[in-house]
Design a protein around this motif. Structure first.
Motif, PDB file in Angstrom:
ATOM      1  N   ARG A  19       0.850  -1.196   0.000  1.00 47.16           N
ATOM      2  CA  ARG A  19       0.000   0.000   0.000  1.00 47.16           C
ATOM      3  C   ARG A  19       0.882   1.242   0.000  1.00 47.16           C
ATOM      4  NH1 ARG A  19      -3.200   0.096   5.006  1.00 47.16           N
ATOM      5  NH2 ARG A  19      -1.287  -0.743   5.865  1.00 47.16           N
ATOM      6  N   THR A  20       0.311   2.359  -0.400  1.00 41.82           N
ATOM      7  CA  THR A  20       1.032   3.632  -0.412  1.00 41.82           C
ATOM      8  C   THR A  20       0.138   4.706   0.180  1.00 41.82           C
ATOM      9  OG1 THR A  20       2.150   2.971  -2.450  1.00 41.82           O
ATOM     10  CG2 THR A  20       2.267   5.290  -1.864  1.00 41.82           C
ATOM     11  N   ALA A  21       0.710   5.562   1.033  1.00 37.59           N
ATOM     12  CA  ALA A  21      -0.008   6.707   1.601  1.00 37.59           C
ATOM     13  C   ALA A  21       0.500   7.970   0.913  1.00 37.59           C
ATOM     14  CB  ALA A  21       0.236   6.802   3.102  1.00 37.59           C
ATOM     15  N   TYR A  22      -0.420   8.853   0.555  1.00 30.61           N
ATOM     16  CA  TYR A  22      -0.088  10.110  -0.101  1.00 30.61           C
ATOM     17  C   TYR A  22      -0.522  11.262   0.795  1.00 30.61           C
ATOM     18  CZ  TYR A  22       0.198   7.091  -4.183  1.00 30.61           C
ATOM     19  OH  TYR A  22       0.539   6.089  -5.057  1.00 30.61           O
ATOM     20  N   SER A  23       0.332  12.263   0.948  1.00 29.59           N
ATOM     21  CA  SER A  23       0.005  13.454   1.735  1.00 29.59           C
ATOM     22  C   SER A  23      -0.014  14.666   0.818  1.00 29.59           C
ATOM     23  CB  SER A  23       1.044  13.677   2.840  1.00 29.59           C
ATOM     24  OG  SER A  23       1.044  12.599   3.744  1.00 29.59           O
ATOM     25  N   TYR A  24      -1.044  15.485   0.976  1.00 29.92           N
ATOM     26  CA  TYR A  24      -1.210  16.683   0.157  1.00 29.92           C
ATOM     27  C   TYR A  24      -1.312  17.907   1.055  1.00 29.92           C
ATOM     28  CZ  TYR A  24      -2.253  13.634  -3.773  1.00 29.92           C
ATOM     29  OH  TYR A  24      -2.174  12.687  -4.744  1.00 29.92           O
ATOM     30  N   ARG A  25      -0.899  19.038   0.538  1.00 23.38           N
ATOM     31  CA  ARG A  25      -1.009  20.312   1.258  1.00 23.38           C
ATOM     32  C   ARG A  25      -1.769  21.280   0.360  1.00 23.38           C
ATOM     33  NH1 ARG A  25      -0.218  22.149   6.168  1.00 23.38           N
ATOM     34  NH2 ARG A  25       1.607  20.859   6.450  1.00 23.38           N
ATOM     35  N   SER A  26      -2.729  21.971   0.953  1.00 24.15           N
ATOM     36  CA  SER A  26      -3.515  22.955   0.236  1.00 24.15           C
ATOM     37  C   SER A  26      -2.975  24.349   0.522  1.00 24.15           C
ATOM     38  CB  SER A  26      -4.972  22.851   0.683  1.00 24.15           C
ATOM     39  OG  SER A  26      -5.748  23.801   0.026  1.00 24.15           O
ATOM     40  N   ARG A  27      -2.961  25.207  -0.470  1.00 23.97           N
ATOM     41  CA  ARG A  27      -2.462  26.571  -0.304  1.00 23.97           C
ATOM     42  C   ARG A  27      -3.337  27.365   0.669  1.00 23.97           C
ATOM     43  NH1 ARG A  27      -1.546  29.786  -5.727  1.00 23.97           N
ATOM     44  NH2 ARG A  27      -0.618  27.792  -6.272  1.00 23.97           N
ATOM     45  N   SER A  28      -4.628  27.105   0.646  1.00 21.60           N
ATOM     46  CA  SER A  28      -5.581  27.814   1.510  1.00 21.60           C
ATOM     47  C   SER A  28      -6.443  26.789   2.239  1.00 21.60           C
ATOM     48  CB  SER A  28      -6.486  28.706   0.676  1.00 21.60           C
ATOM     49  OG  SER A  28      -5.731  29.627  -0.060  1.00 21.60           O
ATOM     50  N   PRO A  29      -6.993  27.164   3.398  1.00 30.19           N
ATOM     51  CA  PRO A  29      -7.898  26.246   4.099  1.00 30.19           C
ATOM     52  C   PRO A  29      -9.122  25.927   3.236  1.00 30.19           C
ATOM     53  CG  PRO A  29      -7.338  28.132   5.487  1.00 30.19           C
ATOM     54  CD  PRO A  29      -6.813  28.418   4.111  1.00 30.19           C
TER      55      PRO A  29
END
Length: 62
Positions: A19-29
């Motif tokens: 399995r693979t976990a992916y993390s994302y970051r958003s510029r704004s809430p």
């Protein structure tokens, strides 16, 4: 399994059982009422209407 995400991919992590976990970051809430999570079989339809600046993904259960 397929996933759709919004934001910048910041990290991938290999997990047990292939399995693979992916993390994302958003510029704004983002408002929590706009977040959708679907687990299981689903289809993804991409709406690329010319009137939209950003394509919209629509996930539906199969």
């Amino acid at each position: 399994m397929r996933g759709v995400a919004n934001g910048l991919l910041t990290r991938t992590e290999n997990l047990p059982d292939d399995r693979t976990a992916y993390s994302y970051r958003s510029r704004s809430p983002i408002a929590t009422e706009l977040v959708q999570i679907t687990v299981g079989g689903c289809g993804v339809r991409i709406d690329r209407a010319e009137s939209r600046l950003v394509p919209r993904a629509d996930m539906r259960a199969r």
